[in-house]
Design a protein around this motif. Structure first.
Motif, PDB file in Angstrom:
ATOM      1  N   PHE A 190       0.767  -1.123  -0.071  1.00  0.00           N
ATOM      2  CA  PHE A 190      -0.090   0.018  -0.120  1.00  0.00           C
ATOM      3  C   PHE A 190       0.809   1.246  -0.111  1.00  0.00           C
ATOM      4  CE2 PHE A 190      -2.998  -3.186   1.829  1.00  0.00           C
ATOM      5  CZ  PHE A 190      -4.179  -2.613   1.285  1.00  0.00           C
ATOM      6  N   PRO A 191       0.235   2.538  -0.439  1.00  0.00           N
ATOM      7  CA  PRO A 191       1.008   3.600  -0.293  1.00  0.00           C
ATOM      8  C   PRO A 191       1.132   4.057   1.222  1.00  0.00           C
ATOM      9  CG  PRO A 191      -1.035   4.143  -0.965  1.00  0.00           C
ATOM     10  CD  PRO A 191      -0.892   2.543  -1.046  1.00  0.00           C
ATOM     11  N   ALA A 192       2.275   4.838   1.492  1.00  0.00           N
ATOM     12  CA  ALA A 192       2.373   5.397   2.769  1.00  0.00           C
ATOM     13  C   ALA A 192       2.441   6.793   3.071  1.00  0.00           C
ATOM     14  CB  ALA A 192       3.573   4.571   3.301  1.00  0.00           C
ATOM     15  N   CYS A 193       1.961   7.670   2.231  1.00  0.00           N
ATOM     16  CA  CYS A 193       1.895   9.122   2.550  1.00  0.00           C
ATOM     17  C   CYS A 193       0.578   9.481   2.388  1.00  0.00           C
ATOM     18  CB  CYS A 193       2.538   9.787   1.611  1.00  0.00           C
ATOM     19  SG  CYS A 193       4.536   9.576   1.112  1.00  0.00           S
ATOM     20  N   TRP A 194       0.220  10.143   3.637  1.00  0.00           N
ATOM     21  CA  TRP A 194      -1.217  10.546   3.848  1.00  0.00           C
ATOM     22  C   TRP A 194      -1.253  12.002   3.596  1.00  0.00           C
ATOM     23  CZ3 TRP A 194      -3.421  11.641   9.445  1.00  0.00           C
ATOM     24  CH2 TRP A 194      -4.596  11.779   9.438  1.00  0.00           C
ATOM     25  N   ASP A 195      -2.537  12.311   3.015  1.00  0.00           N
ATOM     26  CA  ASP A 195      -2.767  14.059   3.198  1.00  0.00           C
ATOM     27  C   ASP A 195      -3.047  14.744   4.597  1.00  0.00           C
ATOM     28  OD1 ASP A 195      -5.363  13.423   3.979  1.00  0.00           O
ATOM     29  OD2 ASP A 195      -6.454  13.806   1.861  1.00  0.00           O
ATOM     30  N   GLY A 196      -3.032  13.852   5.583  1.00  0.00           N
ATOM     31  CA  GLY A 196      -3.054  14.346   6.819  1.00  0.00           C
ATOM     32  C   GLY A 196      -4.652  14.920   7.372  1.00  0.00           C
ATOM     33  N   LYS A 197      -5.708  14.710   6.586  1.00  0.00           N
ATOM     34  CA  LYS A 197      -7.002  15.256   6.658  1.00  0.00           C
ATOM     35  C   LYS A 197      -8.085  14.091   6.590  1.00  0.00           C
ATOM     36  CE  LYS A 197      -5.466  19.692   4.426  1.00  0.00           C
ATOM     37  NZ  LYS A 197      -5.742  20.231   3.303  1.00  0.00           N
ATOM     38  N   ASN A 198      -7.860  13.377   5.408  1.00  0.00           N
ATOM     39  CA  ASN A 198      -9.216  12.407   5.301  1.00  0.00           C
ATOM     40  C   ASN A 198      -8.854  11.081   5.419  1.00  0.00           C
ATOM     41  OD1 ASN A 198     -10.694  14.482   3.496  1.00  0.00           O
ATOM     42  ND2 ASN A 198      -8.775  14.572   2.463  1.00  0.00           N
ATOM     43  N   LEU A 199      -9.895  10.523   6.061  1.00  0.00           N
ATOM     44  CA  LEU A 199      -9.732   8.925   6.643  1.00  0.00           C
ATOM     45  C   LEU A 199     -10.265   8.302   5.414  1.00  0.00           C
ATOM     46  CD1 LEU A 199     -11.848   9.289  10.194  1.00  0.00           C
ATOM     47  CD2 LEU A 199      -9.357   9.154   9.640  1.00  0.00           C
ATOM     48  N   ASP A 200     -10.607   8.811   4.432  1.00  0.00           N
ATOM     49  CA  ASP A 200     -11.176   7.946   3.106  1.00  0.00           C
ATOM     50  C   ASP A 200     -11.122   9.022   2.146  1.00  0.00           C
ATOM     51  OD1 ASP A 200     -11.781   5.826   1.338  1.00  0.00           O
ATOM     52  OD2 ASP A 200     -13.713   5.427   2.589  1.00  0.00           O
ATOM     53  N   SER A 201     -11.638   8.461   0.879  1.00  0.00           N
ATOM     54  CA  SER A 201     -11.680   9.403  -0.061  1.00  0.00           C
ATOM     55  C   SER A 201     -12.519   8.401  -1.287  1.00  0.00           C
ATOM     56  CB  SER A 201     -10.370   9.695  -1.047  1.00  0.00           C
ATOM     57  OG  SER A 201      -9.434   8.594  -1.428  1.00  0.00           O
ATOM     58  N   PRO A 202     -13.345   9.248  -2.233  1.00  0.00           N
ATOM     59  CA  PRO A 202     -14.193   8.604  -2.981  1.00  0.00           C
ATOM     60  C   PRO A 202     -13.667   7.581  -3.621  1.00  0.00           C
ATOM     61  CG  PRO A 202     -14.274  11.053  -3.154  1.00  0.00           C
ATOM     62  CD  PRO A 202     -13.259  10.803  -2.356  1.00  0.00           C
ATOM     63  N   ASP A 203     -12.503   7.450  -4.018  1.00  0.00           N
ATOM     64  CA  ASP A 203     -11.801   6.323  -4.740  1.00  0.00           C
ATOM     65  C   ASP A 203     -10.985   5.603  -3.736  1.00  0.00           C
ATOM     66  OD1 ASP A 203      -9.611   7.614  -4.237  1.00  0.00           O
ATOM     67  OD2 ASP A 203      -9.005   7.959  -6.280  1.00  0.00           O
TER      68      ASP A 203
END
Length: 343
Positions: A190-203
């Motif tokens: 899996f990827p390991a860099c997070w936007d720091g805001k969203n627990l999920d996203s539409p995709d």
């Protein structure tokens, strides 16, 4: 080689590698198809017993689950992939059995091997590795991927034709074309860099960013859009295709007979889902430590920071099957029509 337990300011040599027994095999997917019973295809699931058709981001899975099929008892997360089938000459589909990875032969039933590493396999690169928050989820890959070119975009999704249980390397984007003596290992990074805001996203993917290069090699820095470095999650599933290695069972034209529950005979649609559910700060404690693999076991090793349970306790964790349909020997089951639509 770096020392595994060197303690320097800001530098952690922590990595988790542990086995989880099978929790359920059925058509449910609370991330991509919340509320759908059944979901579009069959999944093999490990982890905590809070898994069901609907688990939204407001749910703290670590508090809701009461048991887990994973060796670390504080990990109530759920991990799942599609299910692998063998397509027999008589038109039936048989679920390929799973077996424990190397070092995990002491009672684990089916399931997967789970990894949490840092910037690379050995250390955090002097960066803070931030645990996932409650409610977090993500996916990697896509069940609709149909071409090799599309599959190559996912650097961390591969297959290994196992000559024995310790075979590594020689990874491919598609299913092996010949019988594999010890089965097929499906790999999901899996990827390991997070936007720091969203627990999920539409995709279920764009809130994360991949800077890795496949495998456990050193990852590039996180971009400004996704600045938070989180643990590198990876799965390995050991599919025991060797029980179907008799070429007399294979299609008469000699083509490989394995097929994902998505209806994919090439292997390009491989994908995986992750639903975070560690209790409290247990994962953060591990990432801040210098514990490594089994040495993370609290009470067994000086570096231990995580509670462990016995294989018997792992395997006692169960959930009721809610999708009432066969998932093996399916000549006329719903997935048969799905497969035929793909052919």
């Amino acid at each position: 080689m770096k020392s595994l337990f060197l303690a320097l300011p800001g530098l952690a040599h922590a990595a988790l590698r542990f086995g989880c027994s099978t929790l359920t095999i059925e058509r449910l997917d609370p991330v991509v198809e919340p509320g759908n019973n059944p979901s579009a295809h069959v999944h093999q699931v490990v982890g905590g017993n809070a898994f069901n058709a609907t688990v939204d981001t407001s749910v703290d899975v670590g508090n809701r689950a009461t048991c887990t099929t994973c060796i670390f008892s504080e990990d109530k997360s759920n991990y799942w992939t599609a299910t692998l089938y063998f397509r027999a000459r008589n038109g039936s589909y048989h679920k390929v059995p799973q077996y424990p990875n190397a070092v995990f032969h002491d009672g684990q039933v089916g399931g997967m091997t789970i990894y949490y590493t840092q910037q690379d396999f050995w250390d955090n690169g002097n960066q803070k590795i931030t645990s996932f928050p409650p409610g977090f989820r993500m996916t990697v890959g896509s069940p609709t991927t149909e071409t090799r070119e599309q599959a190559q975009q996912y650097k961390g999704l591969r297959y290994t034709c196992l000559q024995d249980i310790l075979t590594r390397g020689s990874e491919t984007y598609d299913f092996p074309k010949q019988p594999c003596p010890a089965g097929i290992m499906a790999i999901h990074h899996f990827p390991a860099c997070w936007d720091g805001k969203n627990l999920d996203s539409p995709d279920h993917q764009s809130h994360m960013f991949l800077t890795g290069h496949g495998g456990f090699r050193v990852a590039d820095p996180c971009p400004a859009s996704h600045p938070v470095r989180m643990p590198q999650v990876a799965y390995e599933t050991m599919w025991d295709t060797s029980v179907f290695n008799d070429k007399d069972l294979w299609p008469e034209d000699g083509s490989q007979p394995f097929i994902w529950s998505t209806g994919d005979t090439k292997g390009y649609s491989t994908h995986a889902d992750y639903l975070f559910g560690w209790e409290g700060d247990s994962l953060q404690r591990a990432m801040d430590s210098n514990c490594f693999f089994q040495r993370c076991s609290l009470g067994k090793y000086p570096e231990g920071v995580l509670k462990v349970q016995t294989p018997e306790e792992q395997n006692a964790c169960k959930i009721e099957t809610t999708v009432k349909e066969p998932v093996d020997g399916c000549k006329f089951a719903p997935l048969q029509s799905l497969f035929e639509a793909k052919s």
